[in-house]
Design a protein around this motif. Structure first.
Motif, PDB file in Angstrom:
ATOM      1  N   SER A 171       0.830  -1.209   0.000  1.00  0.00           N
ATOM      2  CA  SER A 171       0.000   0.000   0.000  1.00  0.00           C
ATOM      3  C   SER A 171       0.861   1.254   0.000  1.00  0.00           C
ATOM      4  N   ILE A 172       2.080   1.153   0.549  1.00  0.00           N
ATOM      5  CA  ILE A 172       2.992   2.293   0.575  1.00  0.00           C
ATOM      6  C   ILE A 172       3.660   2.502  -0.776  1.00  0.00           C
ATOM      7  N   LEU A 173       4.104   1.423  -1.415  1.00  0.00           N
ATOM      8  CA  LEU A 173       5.010   1.547  -2.557  1.00  0.00           C
ATOM      9  C   LEU A 173       4.388   1.253  -3.922  1.00  0.00           C
ATOM     10  N   VAL A 174       3.260   0.564  -3.964  1.00  0.00           N
ATOM     11  CA  VAL A 174       2.641   0.237  -5.251  1.00  0.00           C
ATOM     12  C   VAL A 174       1.711   1.362  -5.687  1.00  0.00           C
ATOM     13  N   SER A 175       1.761   1.722  -6.967  1.00  0.00           N
ATOM     14  CA  SER A 175       0.854   2.737  -7.517  1.00  0.00           C
ATOM     15  C   SER A 175      -0.059   2.074  -8.547  1.00  0.00           C
ATOM     16  N   ASN A 176      -0.990   2.853  -9.081  1.00  0.00           N
ATOM     17  CA  ASN A 176      -1.921   2.318 -10.077  1.00  0.00           C
ATOM     18  C   ASN A 176      -1.205   1.853 -11.337  1.00  0.00           C
ATOM     19  N   SER A 177      -0.054   2.466 -11.638  1.00  0.00           N
ATOM     20  CA  SER A 177       0.649   2.157 -12.888  1.00  0.00           C
ATOM     21  C   SER A 177       1.931   1.355 -12.693  1.00  0.00           C
ATOM     22  N   ARG A 178       2.261   0.999 -11.424  1.00  0.00           N
ATOM     23  CA  ARG A 178       3.547   0.346 -11.178  1.00  0.00           C
ATOM     24  C   ARG A 178       3.463  -0.533  -9.926  1.00  0.00           C
ATOM     25  N   ASN A 179       3.953  -1.765 -10.034  1.00  0.00           N
ATOM     26  CA  ASN A 179       3.987  -2.674  -8.881  1.00  0.00           C
ATOM     27  C   ASN A 179       5.408  -3.189  -8.628  1.00  0.00           C
ATOM     28  N   TYR A 180       6.400  -2.421  -9.115  1.00  0.00           N
ATOM     29  CA  TYR A 180       7.790  -2.848  -9.004  1.00  0.00           C
ATOM     30  C   TYR A 180       8.676  -1.701  -8.520  1.00  0.00           C
ATOM     31  N   LEU A 181       9.898  -2.076  -8.112  1.00  0.00           N
ATOM     32  CA  LEU A 181      10.967  -1.125  -7.803  1.00  0.00           C
ATOM     33  C   LEU A 181      12.092  -1.391  -8.789  1.00  0.00           C
ATOM     34  N   ILE A 182      13.093  -0.518  -8.788  1.00  0.00           N
ATOM     35  CA  ILE A 182      14.225  -0.736  -9.683  1.00  0.00           C
ATOM     36  C   ILE A 182      15.508  -0.907  -8.875  1.00  0.00           C
ATOM     37  N   SER A 183      16.374  -1.778  -9.372  1.00  0.00           N
ATOM     38  CA  SER A 183      17.678  -1.980  -8.746  1.00  0.00           C
ATOM     39  C   SER A 183      18.695  -1.085  -9.438  1.00  0.00           C
ATOM     40  N   ASN A 184      19.893  -0.992  -8.858  1.00  0.00           N
ATOM     41  CA  ASN A 184      20.884  -0.083  -9.453  1.00  0.00           C
ATOM     42  C   ASN A 184      21.476  -0.614 -10.752  1.00  0.00           C
ATOM     43  N   ASP A 185      21.116  -1.845 -11.139  1.00  0.00           N
ATOM     44  CA  ASP A 185      21.522  -2.335 -12.455  1.00  0.00           C
ATOM     45  C   ASP A 185      20.383  -2.264 -13.467  1.00  0.00           C
ATOM     46  N   GLY A 186      19.268  -1.597 -13.061  1.00  0.00           N
ATOM     47  CA  GLY A 186      18.173  -1.348 -13.991  1.00  0.00           C
ATOM     48  C   GLY A 186      17.084  -2.395 -14.015  1.00  0.00           C
ATOM     49  N   ASN A 187      17.206  -3.458 -13.231  1.00  0.00           N
ATOM     50  CA  ASN A 187      16.177  -4.502 -13.217  1.00  0.00           C
ATOM     51  C   ASN A 187      14.950  -4.064 -12.424  1.00  0.00           C
ATOM     52  N   GLU A 267       3.661  11.818  -2.674  1.00  0.00           N
ATOM     53  CA  GLU A 267       2.610  11.287  -1.804  1.00  0.00           C
ATOM     54  C   GLU A 267       3.195  10.819  -0.476  1.00  0.00           C
ATOM     55  N   LEU A 268       4.391  10.201  -0.534  1.00  0.00           N
ATOM     56  CA  LEU A 268       5.017   9.690   0.680  1.00  0.00           C
ATOM     57  C   LEU A 268       5.556  10.809   1.569  1.00  0.00           C
ATOM     58  N   ILE A 269       5.915  11.931   0.977  1.00  0.00           N
ATOM     59  CA  ILE A 269       6.337  13.091   1.781  1.00  0.00           C
ATOM     60  C   ILE A 269       5.217  13.484   2.733  1.00  0.00           C
ATOM     61  N   ARG A 270       4.011  13.590   2.176  1.00  0.00           N
ATOM     62  CA  ARG A 270       2.862  13.970   2.995  1.00  0.00           C
ATOM     63  C   ARG A 270       2.474  12.839   3.947  1.00  0.00           C
ATOM     64  N   TYR A 271       2.487  11.625   3.446  1.00  0.00           N
ATOM     65  CA  TYR A 271       2.045  10.460   4.215  1.00  0.00           C
ATOM     66  C   TYR A 271       2.857  10.312   5.500  1.00  0.00           C
ATOM     67  N   PHE A 272       4.177  10.490   5.398  1.00  0.00           N
ATOM     68  CA  PHE A 272       5.050  10.357   6.568  1.00  0.00           C
ATOM     69  C   PHE A 272       5.377  11.705   7.214  1.00  0.00           C
ATOM     70  N   GLU A 273       4.719  12.774   6.726  1.00  0.00           N
ATOM     71  CA  GLU A 273       4.900  14.123   7.288  1.00  0.00           C
ATOM     72  C   GLU A 273       6.384  14.473   7.355  1.00  0.00           C
ATOM     73  N   LEU A 274       7.051  14.299   6.232  1.00  0.00           N
ATOM     74  CA  LEU A 274       8.494  14.527   6.151  1.00  0.00           C
ATOM     75  C   LEU A 274       8.835  15.992   6.412  1.00  0.00           C
ATOM     76  N   SER A 275       9.845  16.230   7.237  1.00  0.00           N
ATOM     77  CA  SER A 275      10.233  17.604   7.549  1.00  0.00           C
ATOM     78  C   SER A 275      11.713  17.872   7.314  1.00  0.00           C
ATOM     79  N   GLU A 276      12.495  16.827   7.018  1.00  0.00           N
ATOM     80  CA  GLU A 276      13.926  17.028   6.819  1.00  0.00           C
ATOM     81  C   GLU A 276      14.493  15.902   5.961  1.00  0.00           C
ATOM     82  N   ILE A 277      15.654  16.177   5.395  1.00  0.00           N
ATOM     83  CA  ILE A 277      16.403  15.136   4.699  1.00  0.00           C
ATOM     84  C   ILE A 277      17.843  15.167   5.213  1.00  0.00           C
ATOM     85  N   PRO A 278      18.492  14.002   5.277  1.00  0.00           N
ATOM     86  CA  PRO A 278      17.942  12.691   4.961  1.00  0.00           C
ATOM     87  C   PRO A 278      16.963  12.206   6.023  1.00  0.00           C
ATOM     88  N   THR A 279      16.016  11.368   5.602  1.00  0.00           N
ATOM     89  CA  THR A 279      15.102  10.696   6.519  1.00  0.00           C
ATOM     90  C   THR A 279      15.096   9.216   6.178  1.00  0.00           C
TER      91      THR A 279
END
Length: 562
Positions: A171-187, A267-279
């Protein structure tokens, strides 16, 4: 905030001889065709960086809403010339008031009290203002904010709270158009593969100083956990704008990432009420949030912070307490071969020669205006304390950006320093949680921390605050209270002749000497004016030098006798 006023769209945006709006290709659109639609008045300009950042975001939202057929946007320009207007408008998919109709543009800005841009005022189908906070709504909720009413935003908040109660990693990471993440080799790695793991969501900007400093620390902790076979993964949520920056960031990170500029990022900035970086947000194996920002935990404890549970944090707190109780000057300032501080000449002074002294660690930098303003006050206090106690020293810990700036700033200081770029600075910043400069940490003769608020104490009490212990501060407070009994409750002062000043307890900046004050002030609440007691009660010189007949000379000013 929505206004109860109802506006007639024709009279609102038309003018004498003009009953149309324009498209960026020059086509005219009758204002009457907008009647019955929700209409957004978009106040913006090409010269405004926040506008240029927001416009493409809003254009993407508009394109999705335009198919509904009941929403339109009108650009109200604040550009300074027609060429700038045309170039900016060419990137917009909506309508505009002609640039030449400056009277209507001015009237709309005044009517809707536009004090800053970008600004989006939305009118409903009846001409009533739904919101004048459209920019924030679009930024926070995108298409889901439509039709930009307070009821819709409340509904979205309720849905978000419900989502948090039923939160999973998908529910945090999947969107309507994407159900994957990417690795640093592009997979592409399915989000489902993260189920049942402890996840760190790493919000970062490649090229940002604090992020670039923390990333290697996080990489070290991550690789150690992987070597131990721990069920742990990290997902980068990057706020970089450029593809090259994003690719460079991934090269230095052995974990997964959301795609660049993915809709979930904001969306995650608001969801976790982000106030600083790095977080670093930690999600437990059950998909629930364990920790909203574990950056300090990782900086202090590395891989030992895993699995970030309350039980582990309790153990870490005990470890930290033991560290503080066993703290010595050597444990703070001796790291491997770095066992010295330096004089202005560059000469090395062994840390062992400082053992047994009361020490101030002075975190500061030449580029920092508050640091430069505080330095004379600290030098004055240092000289006074040194006269009373030779077993006292200050060590400058620089945040300067180059050797020359460090050297220039250090040359005006009568104490010692860590060398420029010394790796011990990062350790000390973490140990004492230095969030801003100037900062002063007081250590006693055993090397234990006496106060991390010594800057505030020097500002308020000068050298009298020494040795910065609770006992000394209590004594100062008692002395101040006793002295205050003899002060008037109210007084008039030449620096603030409009009102009487009232004796008040508060924290403030003195309008007489610009020094920071805490405790008693002579204060005017109506004007937010303060004077230190020493400034308010300072008596004029009794002796006056006689000058030319009919004149009185005081200091460097001569005035005619009354």
């Amino acid at each position: 905030m929505a206004s109860p006023a109802v506006h007639d769209l024709n009279s609102l945006i038309s003018s004498e001889g003009r009953d149309f709006l324009i498209r960026n290709n020059g086509d005219q659109v009758k204002i009457s065709s907008l009647i019955g639609k929700n209409v957004g008045l978009y106040f913006s300009a090409s010269w405004c960086p926040p506008c240029r950042r927001f416009t493409p975001i809003f254009a993407g939202v508009y394109e999705k809403l335009a198919s509904k057929g009941d929403f339109e946007v009108i650009f109200v320009s604040s550009d300074r010339d027609e060429n700038s207007f045309k170039d900016y408008f060419s990137k917009m998919p909506w309508l505009s008031i002609p640039f030449s109709d400056s009277d209507t543009i001015k009237r709309l800005k005044e009517l809707f009290k536009v004090r800053g841009i970008p600004n989006l005022v939305v009118l409903d189908a009846n001409g009533k203002v739904s919101t004048d906070q459209g920019v924030r709504m679009v930024s926070d909720h995108g298409v889901d904010a439509y039709p930009f009413t307070s009821e819709q935003i409340q509904l979205l908040k309720e849905r978000e709270e419900e989502a948090k109660r039923n939160q999973t990693i998908s529910s945090i990471l999947v969107s309507n158009s994407r159900n994957y993440l990417i690795s640093n080799d592009g997979n592409q790695i399915p989000v489902s593969e993260l189920e049942g793991k402890v996840i760190g969501l790493y919000f970062s900007v490649y090229g940002h100083g604090a992020c670039d400093e923390f990333t290697p620390i996080l990489v070290d902790a991550y690789e150690k956990l992987k070597e131990k076979g721990q069920n742990f993964e990290i997902v980068l949520i990057s706020f970089n704008d450029e593809d090259e920056e994003f690719k460079e960031a991934l090269k230095s990170m052995p974990w997964l990432a959301l795609p660049l500029k993915d809709e979930k990022c904001k969306e995650l900035i608001r969801y976790f009420e982000l106030s600083e970086i790095p977080t670093l947000v930690i999600i437990g194996q059950d998909g629930k949030t364990l920790h909203l920002n574990a950056v300090e935990l990782v900086e202090e404890h590395g891989s030992d912070a895993y699995p970030f549970t309350p039980e582990q944090l309790e153990k870490l707190a005990e470890i930290q307490k033991a560290k503080l109780e066993s703290q010595t000057l050597e444990s703070l300032l001796v790291h491997g071969e770095n066992d010295f501080v330096i004089e202005k000449s560059g000469a090395k002074i062994p840390v062992s020669e400082l053992v047994g002294k009361n020490i101030l660690l002075y975190f500061s930098a030449h580029w920092c205006p508050p640091c430069r303003a505080f330095l004379p006050k600290l030098i004055e206090a240092f000289n006074e304390i040194k006269q009373k106690d030779t077993e006292f020293e200050v060590v400058f810990i620089s945040s300067d950006r180059d050797q020359d700036s460090f050297q220039e700033f250090f040359s005006g200081m009568p104490w010692l320093a860590l060398p420029f770029g010394d790796e011990r600075k990062k350790f000390l910043n973490r140990r004492f949680k230095i969030q801003g400069i100037p900062a002063l940490v007081a250590l006693n003769q055993s090397g234990r921390t006496v106060s991390t608020e010594a800057r505030k104490l020097i500002s308020a009490h000068g050298a009298d605050a020494y040795p910065f212990t609770d006992e000394r501060l209590k004594q100062l407070e008692e002395e101040l209270e006793e002295e205050a009994k003899g002060w008037p409750e109210k007084l008039k002062h030449e620096l603030h002749e409009a009102h009487e000043l009232v004796k008040t307890r508060r924290s403030y900046v003195c309008d007489g000497c610009d020094g920071v004050g805490s405790g008693w002030s002579f204060h005017c609440a109506e004007c937010d004016f303060d004077l230190h007691p020493k400034c308010a009660l300072k008596k004029k010189e009794e002796s006056k030098e006689e000058g030319k007949e009919g004149w009185v000379c005081e200091g460097d000013v001569c005035r005619r006798k009354a």
